[in-house]
Motif scaffolding. Structure first.
Motif, PDB file in Angstrom:
ATOM      1  N   ILE A  39      65.747  26.307 -67.538  1.00  0.00           N
ATOM      2  CA  ILE A  39      66.959  26.969 -67.632  1.00  0.00           C
ATOM      3  C   ILE A  39      68.087  26.011 -67.861  1.00  0.00           C
ATOM      4  O   ILE A  39      68.951  25.965 -68.584  1.00  0.00           O
ATOM      5  N   ASP A  40      68.127  24.926 -66.981  1.00  0.00           N
ATOM      6  CA  ASP A  40      69.117  23.903 -66.818  1.00  0.00           C
ATOM      7  C   ASP A  40      68.495  22.582 -65.874  1.00  0.00           C
ATOM      8  O   ASP A  40      67.368  22.906 -65.245  1.00  0.00           O
ATOM      9  N   GLY A  41      69.136  21.674 -66.008  1.00  0.00           N
ATOM     10  CA  GLY A  41      68.663  20.727 -65.215  1.00  0.00           C
ATOM     11  C   GLY A  41      69.320  19.239 -65.721  1.00  0.00           C
ATOM     12  O   GLY A  41      70.008  19.227 -66.683  1.00  0.00           O
ATOM     13  N   GLY A  42      68.916  18.006 -64.997  1.00  0.00           N
ATOM     14  CA  GLY A  42      69.376  16.853 -65.659  1.00  0.00           C
ATOM     15  C   GLY A  42      69.069  15.749 -64.459  1.00  0.00           C
ATOM     16  O   GLY A  42      68.383  15.999 -63.572  1.00  0.00           O
ATOM     17  N   LEU A  43      69.451  14.482 -64.827  1.00  0.00           N
ATOM     18  CA  LEU A  43      69.239  13.643 -64.049  1.00  0.00           C
ATOM     19  C   LEU A  43      70.449  13.307 -63.036  1.00  0.00           C
ATOM     20  O   LEU A  43      71.623  12.974 -63.490  1.00  0.00           O
ATOM     21  N   LEU A  44      70.036  13.128 -61.805  1.00  0.00           N
ATOM     22  CA  LEU A  44      71.184  13.031 -60.887  1.00  0.00           C
ATOM     23  C   LEU A  44      71.570  11.525 -60.273  1.00  0.00           C
ATOM     24  O   LEU A  44      70.454  10.505 -60.870  1.00  0.00           O
ATOM     25  N   ASP A  45      72.529  11.136 -59.942  1.00  0.00           N
ATOM     26  CA  ASP A  45      72.970   9.723 -59.497  1.00  0.00           C
ATOM     27  C   ASP A  45      71.915   9.122 -58.628  1.00  0.00           C
ATOM     28  O   ASP A  45      71.530   7.863 -58.701  1.00  0.00           O
ATOM     29  N   SER A  46      71.055  10.037 -57.813  1.00  0.00           N
ATOM     30  CA  SER A  46      70.023   9.313 -56.874  1.00  0.00           C
ATOM     31  C   SER A  46      68.984   9.001 -57.607  1.00  0.00           C
ATOM     32  O   SER A  46      68.164   8.366 -57.034  1.00  0.00           O
TER      33      SER A  46
ATOM     34  N   PHE B  94      61.898  15.578 -59.844  1.00  0.00           N
ATOM     35  CA  PHE B  94      61.027  14.878 -60.368  1.00  0.00           C
ATOM     36  C   PHE B  94      61.547  13.319 -59.886  1.00  0.00           C
ATOM     37  O   PHE B  94      62.643  12.970 -60.205  1.00  0.00           O
ATOM     38  N   GLY B  95      60.789  12.470 -59.045  1.00  0.00           N
ATOM     39  CA  GLY B  95      61.321  11.402 -58.716  1.00  0.00           C
ATOM     40  C   GLY B  95      60.299  10.148 -58.808  1.00  0.00           C
ATOM     41  O   GLY B  95      59.292  10.230 -59.396  1.00  0.00           O
ATOM     42  N   ASP B  96      60.666   8.868 -58.525  1.00  0.00           N
ATOM     43  CA  ASP B  96      59.725   7.807 -58.620  1.00  0.00           C
ATOM     44  C   ASP B  96      59.812   7.084 -57.269  1.00  0.00           C
ATOM     45  O   ASP B  96      60.424   6.106 -57.102  1.00  0.00           O
ATOM     46  N   ASN B  97      59.174   7.846 -56.253  1.00  0.00           N
ATOM     47  CA  ASN B  97      59.187   7.391 -54.590  1.00  0.00           C
ATOM     48  C   ASN B  97      60.705   7.496 -54.360  1.00  0.00           C
ATOM     49  O   ASN B  97      61.144   6.455 -53.718  1.00  0.00           O
ATOM     50  N   THR B  98      61.448   8.387 -54.904  1.00  0.00           N
ATOM     51  CA  THR B  98      63.015   8.490 -54.506  1.00  0.00           C
ATOM     52  C   THR B  98      63.038   9.007 -53.210  1.00  0.00           C
ATOM     53  O   THR B  98      62.571   9.965 -52.851  1.00  0.00           O
ATOM     54  N   ILE B  99      64.181   8.195 -52.540  1.00  0.00           N
ATOM     55  CA  ILE B  99      64.424   8.833 -51.176  1.00  0.00           C
ATOM     56  C   ILE B  99      65.823   8.925 -51.091  1.00  0.00           C
ATOM     57  O   ILE B  99      66.591   8.394 -52.158  1.00  0.00           O
ATOM     58  N   ARG B 100      66.425   9.697 -50.348  1.00  0.00           N
ATOM     59  CA  ARG B 100      67.816   9.989 -50.072  1.00  0.00           C
ATOM     60  C   ARG B 100      68.698   9.010 -49.156  1.00  0.00           C
ATOM     61  O   ARG B 100      67.929   8.530 -48.108  1.00  0.00           O
ATOM     62  N   ALA B 101      69.710   8.684 -49.865  1.00  0.00           N
ATOM     63  CA  ALA B 101      70.212   7.446 -49.043  1.00  0.00           C
ATOM     64  C   ALA B 101      71.121   8.061 -47.953  1.00  0.00           C
ATOM     65  O   ALA B 101      71.584   9.278 -47.984  1.00  0.00           O
TER      66      ALA B 101
END
Length: 417
Positions: A94-101, A410-417
């Motif tokens: 439906i929608d989506g995108g790349l976040l700053d994180s 979808f991440g690349d071993n992405t963690i929340r700051a």
């Protein structure tokens, strides 16, 4: 019994959710072929239902809803094939995108899971609902009215045989065959297994579901539909639209039930209306201002009862009321309408815009028949119901209305700051 059906439906829903569009279409083609190949069994069961319903005094409007013919059953099979041609919404982003994180997120359509549908003397609903649910990867539990027990049982047996021939569980489409009303109350509390409930019936059924269900409920299908003939309307084409809206198939929820006529056009319009309705066997229920103008015409005219403004006739009866203004017409619709389908016949663009903006119905028409409120007519394929609610779905409920969505990150071993 219902718990076992719920478990079977839930298990089947997991398998259905994994099917590709091609695989689901193959199942639907198999079902359509089977309905035609085994039409004799379905029609024989339907004749028994119709005979018993007639003995029990079911109205002609309801008998029309109940009856199947060879042509109607062929049309139902054709509707299943038409669903094959519709775009499958499942898996649509439906929608989506790349976040700053750095997380890439998307919202993707997925099946609801298990749908429960309660309906009355409409055997075509069995196939319409089953085909739409299967196309969207949902299992379904059906509870038709007692008038359709034999027809529904025969139809579901055919569908289940087709499912099993395709390697799918029969639990994907099930029907509660017992007419015991206690089972409806039990079904309303099956929130462990049923994800959404759709009642298709009268106001009492909707009230019961709203008050007793522990499952999200989509209500609709009660259509006290209006058409306003304003002072600028052209009489001949207006009569064509009104005749279609009232007489094309009177037993449907999108049939015209109350005609509002602006007083400025009444003297010219009402005699023509009387003749047209007489030609089509329609009885007019007239308010006092209209009665005197119609009493000398050929149509049968009776005084309207106040409560009839809130009723679905579902037959060849039509309320007729004079209004002084567009404001009065809109107020009448707000008071007596069911937010289903309402129309204005006008050549005044400002009146058309006001009507569209101020009448809060699922479908609003300008110079068109209310009979168009239908999934097939809207290009949605067969519909599950016509929702008169505002949340989740509104109007004819096609494929998208049988989906929800999930957020996927979808991440690349992405963690929340």
């Amino acid at each position: 019994m219902l718990e076992q059906m719920g478990k079977a439906a839930k298990a089947a829903s997991y398998k259905l959710a994994l099917l590709s569009s091609r695989e689901k279409n193959q199942v639907l083609e198999k079902i359509a072929d089977a309905l035609e190949a085994q039409s004799d069994a379905i029609l024989a069961a339907n004749r028994q239902d119709v005979d018993e319903a007639r003995k029990n005094g079911l109205s002609e409007a309801m008998l029309d809803r109940l009856a199947l013919t060879t042509a109607r059953l062929a049309g139902i099979a054709g509707d299943v094939r038409q669903v094959c041609n519709l775009a499958d919404p499942v898996g649509q982003v439906i929608d989506g995108g790349l976040l700053d994180s750095g997380l890439r997120i998307e919202r993707r359509r997925v099946p609801l899971g298990v749908i429960g549908v309660i309906y009355e003397a409409r055997p075509n609903v069995t196939v319409d609902v089953a085909s739409l649910c299967l196309k969207t990867g949902n299992a379904v539990i059906l509870r038709g009215g007692k008038e359709t027990c034999r027809t529904n049982a025969a139809t579901v047996r055919v569908i289940q045989q087709a499912l099993e021939a395709c390697g799918l569980p029969a639990g994907a489409v099930q029907a509660i065959e017992s007419p015991d009303r206690a089972l409806v109350n039990e079904m309303l509390r099956m929130d462990q297994y049923i994800d959404m409930l759709i009642p298709r019936g009268g106001a009492s059924l909707h009230k019961l579901c709203r008050e007793q269900a522990t499952i999200p409920v989509i209500t609709g299908g009660i259509g006290v539909c209006h058409t306003l003939v304003d002072e600028s309307a052209e009489i001949a084409p207006a009569l064509d639209v009104i005749t279609n809206a009232k007489t094309q198939r009177p037993s449907t929820c999108n049939t015209l039930e109350t005609l509002l006529v602006h007083k400025a056009i009444a003297c010219d319009f009402l005699p023509e209306l009387s003749q047209r309705m007489a030609d089509n066997g329609v009885t007019l229920h007239a308010d006092p201002n209209v009665f005197s103008l119609l009493s000398d015409g050929p149509a049968t005219v009776v005084p309207v009862k106040p409560e009839e403004y809130d009723n679905e006739f579902l037959s060849l009866h039509l309320n007729v009321k004079l209004v002084d203004s567009l404001d009065e017409a809109i107020e009448h619709i707000r008071t007596h309408g069911t937010q289903h389908s309402d129309a204005i016949l006008t050549r005044n663009i400002r009146h058309a815009e006001r009507f569209v903006n101020e009448v809060d119905s699922a479908a609003v028409y300008v110079n068109a028949s209310t009979r168009f409120t239908d999934g097939g007519q809207f290009g949605l394929g067969a519909e599950v119901a016509v929702s008169t609610q505002k949340l989740h779905a509104r109007g004819p409920m096609g494929l998208e209305a049988l989906t929800t969505y999930k957020w996927i990150g979808f991440g690349d071993n992405t963690i929340r700051a």
